[in-house]
Design a protein around this motif. Sequence first.
Motif, mmCIF file in Angstrom:
data_model
loop_
_atom_site.group_PDB
_atom_site.id
_atom_site.type_symbol
_atom_site.label_atom_id
_atom_site.label_comp_id
_atom_site.label_asym_id
_atom_site.label_seq_id
_atom_site.Cartn_x
_atom_site.Cartn_y
_atom_site.Cartn_z
ATOM 1 N N TRP A 112 -5.226 -30.818 51.710
ATOM 2 C CA TRP A 112 -4.418 -30.061 50.395
ATOM 3 C C TRP A 112 -4.951 -28.545 50.910
ATOM 4 O O TRP A 112 -5.941 -28.269 50.975
ATOM 5 C CB TRP A 112 -5.098 -30.272 49.232
ATOM 6 C CG TRP A 112 -4.984 -31.792 48.747
ATOM 7 C CD1 TRP A 112 -4.250 -32.774 49.160
ATOM 8 C CD2 TRP A 112 -5.085 -32.329 47.369
ATOM 9 N NE1 TRP A 112 -4.179 -34.080 48.433
ATOM 10 C CE2 TRP A 112 -4.947 -33.563 47.253
ATOM 11 C CE3 TRP A 112 -5.924 -31.563 46.299
ATOM 12 C CZ2 TRP A 112 -5.134 -34.424 46.139
ATOM 13 C CZ3 TRP A 112 -6.231 -32.646 45.256
ATOM 14 C CH2 TRP A 112 -5.789 -33.827 45.271
ATOM 15 N N SER A 113 -4.064 -27.865 50.756
ATOM 16 C CA SER A 113 -3.970 -26.366 50.947
ATOM 17 C C SER A 113 -3.987 -25.561 49.820
ATOM 18 O O SER A 113 -2.912 -25.465 49.075
ATOM 19 C CB SER A 113 -3.123 -25.816 52.182
ATOM 20 O OG SER A 113 -3.394 -26.545 53.424
ATOM 21 N N THR A 115 -2.873 -22.725 47.452
ATOM 22 C CA THR A 115 -1.787 -21.585 47.433
ATOM 23 C C THR A 115 -1.943 -20.417 46.772
ATOM 24 O O THR A 115 -1.206 -19.340 46.862
ATOM 25 C CB THR A 115 -0.255 -22.113 47.325
ATOM 26 O OG1 THR A 115 -0.436 -22.879 45.953
ATOM 27 C CG2 THR A 115 0.246 -23.276 48.216
ATOM 28 N N THR A 151 -4.494 -23.696 42.703
ATOM 29 C CA THR A 151 -3.371 -24.632 42.984
ATOM 30 C C THR A 151 -3.336 -25.095 44.424
ATOM 31 O O THR A 151 -3.276 -24.204 45.242
ATOM 32 C CB THR A 151 -1.824 -23.842 42.597
ATOM 33 O OG1 THR A 151 -2.068 -23.840 41.209
ATOM 34 C CG2 THR A 151 -0.812 -24.986 42.704
ATOM 35 N N SER A 153 -1.442 -27.308 47.371
ATOM 36 C CA SER A 153 0.094 -28.095 47.652
ATOM 37 C C SER A 153 -0.315 -29.542 48.341
ATOM 38 O O SER A 153 -1.057 -29.430 49.129
ATOM 39 C CB SER A 153 0.478 -27.125 48.916
ATOM 40 O OG SER A 153 1.753 -27.665 49.286
ATOM 41 N N LYS A 155 1.211 -33.639 48.930
ATOM 42 C CA LYS A 155 2.496 -34.193 49.514
ATOM 43 C C LYS A 155 3.381 -34.553 48.320
ATOM 44 O O LYS A 155 4.599 -34.205 48.571
ATOM 45 C CB LYS A 155 1.909 -35.631 49.818
ATOM 46 C CG LYS A 155 1.008 -35.829 51.219
ATOM 47 C CD LYS A 155 0.943 -37.118 51.588
ATOM 48 C CE LYS A 155 0.247 -37.073 53.011
ATOM 49 N NZ LYS A 155 -0.185 -38.445 53.270
ATOM 50 N N GLY A 157 3.882 -32.418 45.453
ATOM 51 C CA GLY A 157 4.054 -31.558 44.630
ATOM 52 C C GLY A 157 2.817 -30.454 44.715
ATOM 53 O O GLY A 157 2.448 -29.946 45.617
ATOM 54 N N GLU A 158 2.140 -30.412 43.513
ATOM 55 C CA GLU A 158 1.198 -29.306 43.457
ATOM 56 C C GLU A 158 0.155 -30.199 42.465
ATOM 57 O O GLU A 158 0.419 -30.856 41.746
ATOM 58 C CB GLU A 158 1.532 -28.028 42.917
ATOM 59 C CG GLU A 158 2.363 -27.223 43.752
ATOM 60 C CD GLU A 158 2.663 -25.965 42.839
ATOM 61 O OE1 GLU A 158 2.840 -25.920 41.642
ATOM 62 O OE2 GLU A 158 3.398 -24.955 43.627
ATOM 63 N N THR A 160 -3.320 -28.544 40.207
ATOM 64 C CA THR A 160 -3.849 -27.355 39.469
ATOM 65 C C THR A 160 -5.036 -27.793 39.108
ATOM 66 O O THR A 160 -5.143 -28.624 38.289
ATOM 67 C CB THR A 160 -2.851 -26.485 38.849
ATOM 68 O OG1 THR A 160 -1.847 -26.299 39.482
ATOM 69 C CG2 THR A 160 -3.468 -25.378 38.296
#
Length: 320
Positions: A112-113, A115, A151, A153, A155, A157-158, A160
């Motif tokens: 997960w990165s 954003t 938040t 990114s 696989k 979607g997102e 938060t």
Amino acid sequence: MKKIAGLLFLTFLLNSCDDGNLVQEDIDFEDFTTQKCSTNNIIYKINDKEALILEIPSTNFVNDPTADNSPRTLNISATSNRVVYRFYNGTVSADNICETIQPATPVVVDQWSATSGTIQITTTAVKTTNTTDNSTKITGYNHYINLKDITFSIKNGEQTFRSLPFGNYTTTTTSLPFNFEKVLTKCSNSNTIYDFKSFEAIMLDIDPSLIVNEVTTANSPRTGLIGTSTNKLTYRYFSGLLSSSYFCNATTPTTPTLSEEWNGVSGVSGSNGIIEVTTTTNGPNAFKHTITLKKVSLKKGNSSFTLGDSYILGELFTTN
């Protein structure tokens, strides 16, 4: 039959949707030890097969406490102040995060990165107290890191989080030696008295009424208060060796290079920041002035420490 198939399909859709909170409770690194890569600006925490990684320039970990409710804030992006949450297929080690050529195993199975969001850093001084004289020493600084409105990114979607605690990261600081000989010298062109040794110096711009060639009576020293002009106390630590030529100049020399400067906190009568001077004879027409600092603190920025209940600055010798 059609009704049953429709219900099964609806159930599948509901279970497949990401409501933004499905895994929120699973990210919990706060109580794990923060580690740092030696060759870059990455700090991270490991929890078995997972790692939470932050890439923050070290200059953002300032060794100075933040004001109450005013953390330092950094904006998260994909290219700066990066936050990454990784999943591996085996137990993670430092080599998997810090090495340029990483080990073949374990393998990253998901990442997960972040954003957007902010990194909040709340800094406090780590102090030790000498219970004998109540002096304090700063041994480091603790930086509590919280990820706010972050938040990721992922696989599907997102994801938060309003608040995601990273936890504590501690940095070291210079140990100030205070290893003086306690023999003071007075500048002939000013009211500055000083002591120095190796890389450090302590100076006091003293009220001349405190240094008088008259013996003080028992338990009746001359007294004054630390201030910002009269009775100004300064401690300096340098990156090079000092000599007596540094002192008593109209313009402060630029060498050796000054690393740190701490200034005395203004005193309060009958409470703290007190100067006491006891004068005795030291031979014919000669006097010894013993200068003691009572409950005196030194400050740099938002950092401060105390010299204790009673700190002997040193002895100044004068003649008539």
